[in-house]
Scaffold this motif. Structure first.
Motif, short mmCIF file in Angstrom:
data_model
loop_
_atom_site.label_atom_id
_atom_site.label_comp_id
_atom_site.label_asym_id
_atom_site.label_seq_id
_atom_site.Cartn_x
_atom_site.Cartn_y
_atom_site.Cartn_z
N GLY A 289 -1.36 8.51 -3.53
CA GLY A 289 -2.16 9.52 -4.21
C GLY A 289 -1.90 10.90 -3.64
N ILE A 290 -2.15 11.04 -2.32
CA ILE A 290 -2.02 12.33 -1.64
C ILE A 290 -1.25 12.15 -0.34
N GLN A 291 -0.33 13.06 -0.07
CA GLN A 291 0.41 13.11 1.19
C GLN A 291 0.22 14.49 1.82
N ILE A 292 -0.44 14.52 2.98
CA ILE A 292 -0.56 15.77 3.75
C ILE A 292 0.40 15.63 4.93
N SER A 293 1.68 15.87 4.69
CA SER A 293 2.68 15.74 5.75
C SER A 293 2.31 16.64 6.92
N ALA A 312 -0.32 3.75 1.77
CA ALA A 312 -1.69 4.25 1.76
C ALA A 312 -1.97 5.16 0.58
N ALA A 313 -3.20 5.07 0.08
CA ALA A 313 -3.61 5.95 -1.01
C ALA A 313 -3.66 7.40 -0.55
N GLY A 329 -7.38 1.63 -1.46
CA GLY A 329 -5.99 1.22 -1.33
C GLY A 329 -5.63 0.19 -2.39
N HIS A 330 -4.39 0.27 -2.92
CA HIS A 330 -3.98 -0.63 -4.00
C HIS A 330 -3.67 -2.03 -3.49
N ASP A 331 -3.83 -3.01 -4.35
CA ASP A 331 -3.63 -4.41 -3.98
C ASP A 331 -2.22 -4.70 -3.48
N ILE A 332 -1.20 -3.99 -3.99
CA ILE A 332 0.17 -4.30 -3.56
C ILE A 332 0.50 -3.73 -2.19
N ASP A 333 -0.38 -2.91 -1.63
CA ASP A 333 -0.16 -2.33 -0.31
C ASP A 333 -0.90 -3.15 0.73
N GLU A 335 -0.16 -3.38 3.97
CA GLU A 335 0.00 -2.90 5.35
C GLU A 335 -0.81 -1.65 5.66
N TYR A 336 -0.88 -0.69 4.73
CA TYR A 336 -1.44 0.62 5.05
C TYR A 336 -2.80 0.90 4.43
#
Length: 486
Positions: A289-293, A312-313, A329-333, A335-336
């Motif tokens: 969804g969002i990435q704050i690098s 991660a979402a 968090g989505h079902d296919i993820d 780990e994160y």
């Protein structure tokens, strides 16, 4: 017969006048000198801007002589593009747009470049509007679409263009849908890779504020071997800020790092209130969804749910202030999960009164990833599993999946009665105090949390995402509140 001949003559004269007007306009635009800018990009000359009108009117195909002075003389899409990118001062101008599709280029590649203040761009007006009448406006009915769909096939793909590249200026946009922005492999480079709205200007004078807008169906593809740069498909901020109030991010797709939004430096800031992020995806990893690098985000009453991808979402190494929000968090993820945080000890990450859950039974709600990282729960969050982190005593652990669903209103509705004993409930004032304490050292704005509260107003923290008034002494976790009794 005479009347018919007179009508034909008028039509012919009108067509000739429009052609002459367009030709003159194009000749004028070709000799425009570069815009003044505080940002170190490709322009280094100064120009005195021509004073603009107080109001401009725009329809997709234009009307009359297309000088923009009224609906009856409205600019067309080509005139709109030139108005945004040219040398007319729009700092005191409002641009009114009727329903229609406004494609931001005649060819594929980058979209319109803006280097100046624009007081407001307002969409959602009826095509039947006349004169300077502004009463016939319904943004859901009379959709104004700023589009990248150059090839006209109603999807973002090869041959299409990006939307807006903001390299300077304070810009307000209301009631507009942004759709089908696209950047190809050749155009997706590290300094200009956002297919939707790209922001990279002087940090003190470059900002895009969106109100009641939608950004959807945009796509960014990566340069071969450089997947990490092709993210932030809807909004990518390298330097500057974006303030988002009631904005929906729907079905945008990135190659990696930020299916919808990405910040990519400590000079980048995002404010979010009453927003929805769903259906967005990344092909590779991180921040579906969002990435704050790097950079800074303040979020209130925002829902992130249903974004297929791994990493991660919500993800990143920047600084986060999350209040009254729902992160799923989505079902296919596996780990994160919901929120993966890598904030360094010189940053500032805090969260209060959120619903942090994962649809995958093994994934964490929150993970503090790596050595020398730091974050603080300010309490009253509902979570399932955490990694490398200790939650506050007022937080509530609930390892079983929360039963909820995304409603037509764009909020994740759930019933707190399924939880059982709760560690504690936030008050409105406790949330406000926590947000005001947010102050990342690297932020370009001093006391960033206080600036965020001032932008929204304190009353916004006493509402849920739907605008329903919460019980100020017993607030439900997340962006949905059933208005709990004392």
């Amino acid at each position: 017969m005479k009347n018919k001949l007179l009508t034909i003559s008028k039509i012919g004269l009108l067509a000739f006048t429009i052609l002459v007007s367009q030709a003159c306009q194009e000749d004028y635009e070709m000799v425009d000198p570069p815009m003044i800018t505080d940002y170190d990009d490709d322009l280094d000359e100064e120009v005195v801007l021509q004073k603009g009108l107080e109001s401009y009117f725009v329809t997709q195909f234009g009307e009359g002589d297309m000088d923009g002075t009224s609906w009856d003389q409205a600019m067309d899409v080509a005139g709109f593009r030139k108005l945004l990118s040219g040398s007319i001062d729009l700092s005191k101008s409002t641009i009114y747009m009727s329903q229609g599709k406004y494609v931001m280029s005649e060819t594929g590649g980058l979209g319109v470049i803006i280097r100046k203040d624009i007081k407001a761009i307002k969409g959602g007006y009826s095509l039947l509007s006349e004169g300077t009448d502004l009463t016939n406006r319904r943004i859901d009915t009379y959709k104004t679409v700023i589009s990248g769909d150059v090839n006209g096939n109603n999807q973002a793909d090869s041959g299409d263009c990006g939307l807006l590249l903001v390299k300077g200026g304070i810009i307000g946009i209301e009631g507009v849908t942004f759709q089908y922005g696209y950047l190809s492999n050749n155009d997706a480079k590290s300094n200009e890779c956002g297919s939707g709205i790209y922001i990279n200007g002087n940090v003190n004078s470059t900002s895009v504020e969106l109100t009641d807008c939608i950004i959807r169906d945009c796509k960014t593809e990566a340069v071969n071997g450089q997947g990490g740069v092709a993210g932030g498909t809807a909004i990518l901020i390298a330097s500057g800020s974006s303030k988002l109030n009631n904005v929906k991010f729907l079905d945008n797709a990135a190659d990696s790092r930020g299916g919808a939004i990405r910040c990519n430096s400590n000079k980048a800031v995002v404010f979010m209130n009453n927003c929805l992020i769903t259906g967005n995806s990344v092909r590779e990893l991180f921040g579906v969804g969002i990435q704050i690098s790097s950079g800074h985000i303040c979020m209130n009453n925002t829902t992130i749910v249903g974004n297929p991808g791994k990493g991660a979402a919500l993800n990143g190494g920047g600084s986060f202030m999350l209040a009254n929000s729902t992160i799923v968090g989505h079902d296919i993820d596996q780990e994160y999960g919901a929120f993966r945080c890598e904030t360094s000890i010189d940053g500032d990450t805090k969260f209060i009164n959120n619903l942090l859950i994962s649809e995958n039974s093994t994934a964490p709600s929150f993970i503090l990833n790596g050595a020398n990282k730091e974050a603080y729960s300010m309490g009253y969050n509902l979570y399932q599993r955490v990694n490398n982190f200790t939650m506050d005593v007022s937080d509530t652990a609930y390892p079983t999946l929360v039963n909820g669903n995304l409603t037509e209103e764009g909020v994740y509705k759930w019933n707190i009665d399924q939880i059982g004993q709760v560690g504690g409930y936030a008050t409105k004032q406790a949330v406000i105090n926590a947000v005001k304490s947010f102050n990342p050292a690297a932020s370009p704005m001093v006391n960033l949390g206080e600036v965020f509260v001032e932008w929204m107003g304190e009353d916004a923290f006493g509402l849920d995402q739907r605008g329903v008034t919460r019980n100020p002494d017993k607030m439900q976790m997340g962006a949905y509140d059933a208005v709990l009794s004392n």
